[in-house]
Design an enzyme around this catalytic site. Structure first.
Site, mmCIF file in Angstrom:
data_model
loop_
_atom_site.group_PDB
_atom_site.id
_atom_site.type_symbol
_atom_site.label_atom_id
_atom_site.label_comp_id
_atom_site.label_asym_id
_atom_site.label_seq_id
_atom_site.Cartn_x
_atom_site.Cartn_y
_atom_site.Cartn_z
ATOM 1 N N ASP A 133 -41.096 -7.305 61.607
ATOM 2 C CA ASP A 133 -42.563 -7.009 61.300
ATOM 3 C C ASP A 133 -43.404 -5.931 62.196
ATOM 4 O O ASP A 133 -44.151 -5.233 61.567
ATOM 5 C CB ASP A 133 -43.565 -8.316 61.355
ATOM 6 C CG ASP A 133 -44.892 -8.277 60.958
ATOM 7 O OD1 ASP A 133 -45.308 -7.592 60.268
ATOM 8 O OD2 ASP A 133 -45.819 -8.805 62.079
ATOM 9 N N CYS A 190 -51.919 -17.723 36.448
ATOM 10 C CA CYS A 190 -52.517 -18.421 37.423
ATOM 11 C C CYS A 190 -53.216 -17.321 38.283
ATOM 12 O O CYS A 190 -52.595 -16.387 38.555
ATOM 13 C CB CYS A 190 -51.541 -19.013 38.465
ATOM 14 S SG CYS A 190 -52.111 -20.134 39.713
ATOM 15 N N CYS A 197 -60.295 -16.745 47.390
ATOM 16 C CA CYS A 197 -60.597 -16.043 48.768
ATOM 17 C C CYS A 197 -62.223 -15.896 48.706
ATOM 18 O O CYS A 197 -62.948 -15.613 48.027
ATOM 19 C CB CYS A 197 -60.202 -14.636 48.270
ATOM 20 S SG CYS A 197 -60.454 -13.248 49.585
ATOM 21 N N CYS A 240 -56.562 -16.324 57.941
ATOM 22 C CA CYS A 240 -57.252 -17.279 56.923
ATOM 23 C C CYS A 240 -56.116 -17.644 55.925
ATOM 24 O O CYS A 240 -55.197 -16.790 55.611
ATOM 25 C CB CYS A 240 -58.136 -16.485 56.120
ATOM 26 S SG CYS A 240 -58.852 -17.092 54.631
ATOM 27 N N CYS A 247 -51.798 -22.120 46.361
ATOM 28 C CA CYS A 247 -50.841 -21.816 45.189
ATOM 29 C C CYS A 247 -50.073 -23.006 44.990
ATOM 30 O O CYS A 247 -49.448 -23.706 45.687
ATOM 31 C CB CYS A 247 -49.739 -20.893 45.977
ATOM 32 S SG CYS A 247 -48.594 -20.499 44.879
#
Length: 369
Positions: A133, A190, A197, A240, A247
């Site tokens: 990352d 979906c 959000c 967040c 999902c």
């Protein structure tokens, strides 16, 4: 030979605690680099200048290392034991993103990747490089190419077996290993993630404007926020999870089996009254080995004060007042805003601070952002 080699690597990866291990070509062409260039070109990366300076290196895995031929992409499940979003109902507690409630995943994963990479190098006789990352390697497109999952409409990696809860790590190797089949997109019609959000940070499916994202604002953005985002953050003080947690694919996910990634009790629903009183030493002690530590005390307290402003809890007026003289301008600004939301209008307008001024007077030391 290739099948036996892949079995060897997967077995070693499982022994090290990885939940999935798959293989992708590091040399084939892909469109991810151009999508990233467009994202930066539109300014959607906000103040993350490192994305501009490393753009060319992010464009393709071989731009990071021209000797790379294969990417071994690994995932470690960090799933919560239950849906975290009901926690947002308690406005006197701070909400910390699920990924940051345990130890810093960079530290958890990187050491194990190095062990695996060493075992691979010994077996293959080929050079290897490890990425977690922090290096300019586009891991999510590589993960999709390797078949770990796909980038959903929220742009995050989504797995049919682990839902939204996978940390990624990558080992590039100069050895050629037969790639696995890539994953295809399974979002269908979906739009749950887009609809959830709180700041409408998705201009379109599969597109993100980081400047509107609460993860970006709470973690990457250093200054005072625009008003609309201060109110939208609710009690979210670090990251967040809304687009992830709603999902439907999460129904197949399970809680993490890695003890170091499981949530600490102190970081699940911490009281805002306790957090806002943290000085730098106490902040560092509370968030030792946590990714939260990297944003620093001032930025964190700014986030806490925004949450206090949204709490409707009059008991938090006094601790917010105590920060009106804080050395950090961004903390003082957030304290003023929090008090403007908690105090009666007349009381706020007349509340004295110094030199005959009140909180409602413009002041260089108390910018209202």
């Amino acid at each position: 030979m290739s099948d036996r080699l892949k079995t060897f690597i997967r077995q070693r990866a499982a022994e090290l605690g990885f939940d999935v291990c798959r293989f992708a070509s590091a040399v084939d062409a892909w469109p991810a680099g151009e999508r990233l260039r467009a994202f930066v070109g539109d300014g959607r990366h906000g103040e993350m200048e490192w994305m501009e300076t490393t753009l060319d290196r992010r464009a393709h895995p071989t731009a990071m290392w021209d000797g790379a031929r294969t990417a071994v992409v690994l995932g470690m499940n960090y799933g919560p034991d239950q849906d975290p979003l009901p926690e947002l109902a308690d406005r006197s507690a701070g909400y910390i993103s699920v990924y940051a409630r345990g130890d810093d995943y960079h530290e958890v994963i990187k050491g194990r990747l190095k062990i695996l990479a060493g075992q691979m190098a010994a077996r293959l006789g080929a050079d290897v490089k490890v990425f977690v990352d922090t290096a300019p390697l586009m891991e999510k497109p590589l993960a999709q190419r390797a078949g770990l999952g796909w980038q959903g409409k929220h742009t995050n990696l989504l797995s049919r077996t682990h839902g939204n809860w996978l940390f990624l790590g990558t080992i590039l190797t100069a050895a050629g290993i037969e790639p696995d089949a890539p994953e295809t997109e399974h979002c269908g019609r979906c739009t749950a993630c887009l609809d959830a959000c709180p700041t409408k940070a998705f201009p379109a499916p599969f597109q993100l404007d980081a400047r509107r994202c609460l993860s970006y604002l709470t973690i990457e953005y250093a200054g005072p926020w625009p008003e609309e985002f201060r109110t939208a953050t609710g009690s979210r003080i670090y990251g967040c999870d809304d687009c992830l947690a709603v999902c439907p694919w999460n129904k197949f996910a399970q809680g993490s089996r890695e003890i170091r990634l499981q949530a600490r009790e102190t970081l699940t629903g911490p009281r805002l009254a306790d957090l806002v009183a943290l000085d730098d030493a106490a902040f560092r002690a509370l968030f030792a080995k946590s990714p939260v530590k990297r944003i620093g005390r001032d930025r964190f307290i700014r986030n806490v004060l925004y949450a206090i402003g949204n709490s409707a809890d009059p008991a938090l007026i006094a601790p917010a007042r105590a920060l009106l003289d804080d050395p950090s301008p961004v903390v003082r600004d957030a304290a003023v805003w929090a008090l403007s939301r908690l105090m009666a209008a007349a009381e706020f307008a007349s509340y004295p601070i110094s030199d005959g001024k009140s909180l409602s007077d413009p002041s260089p030391g108390l910018a209202t952002g």
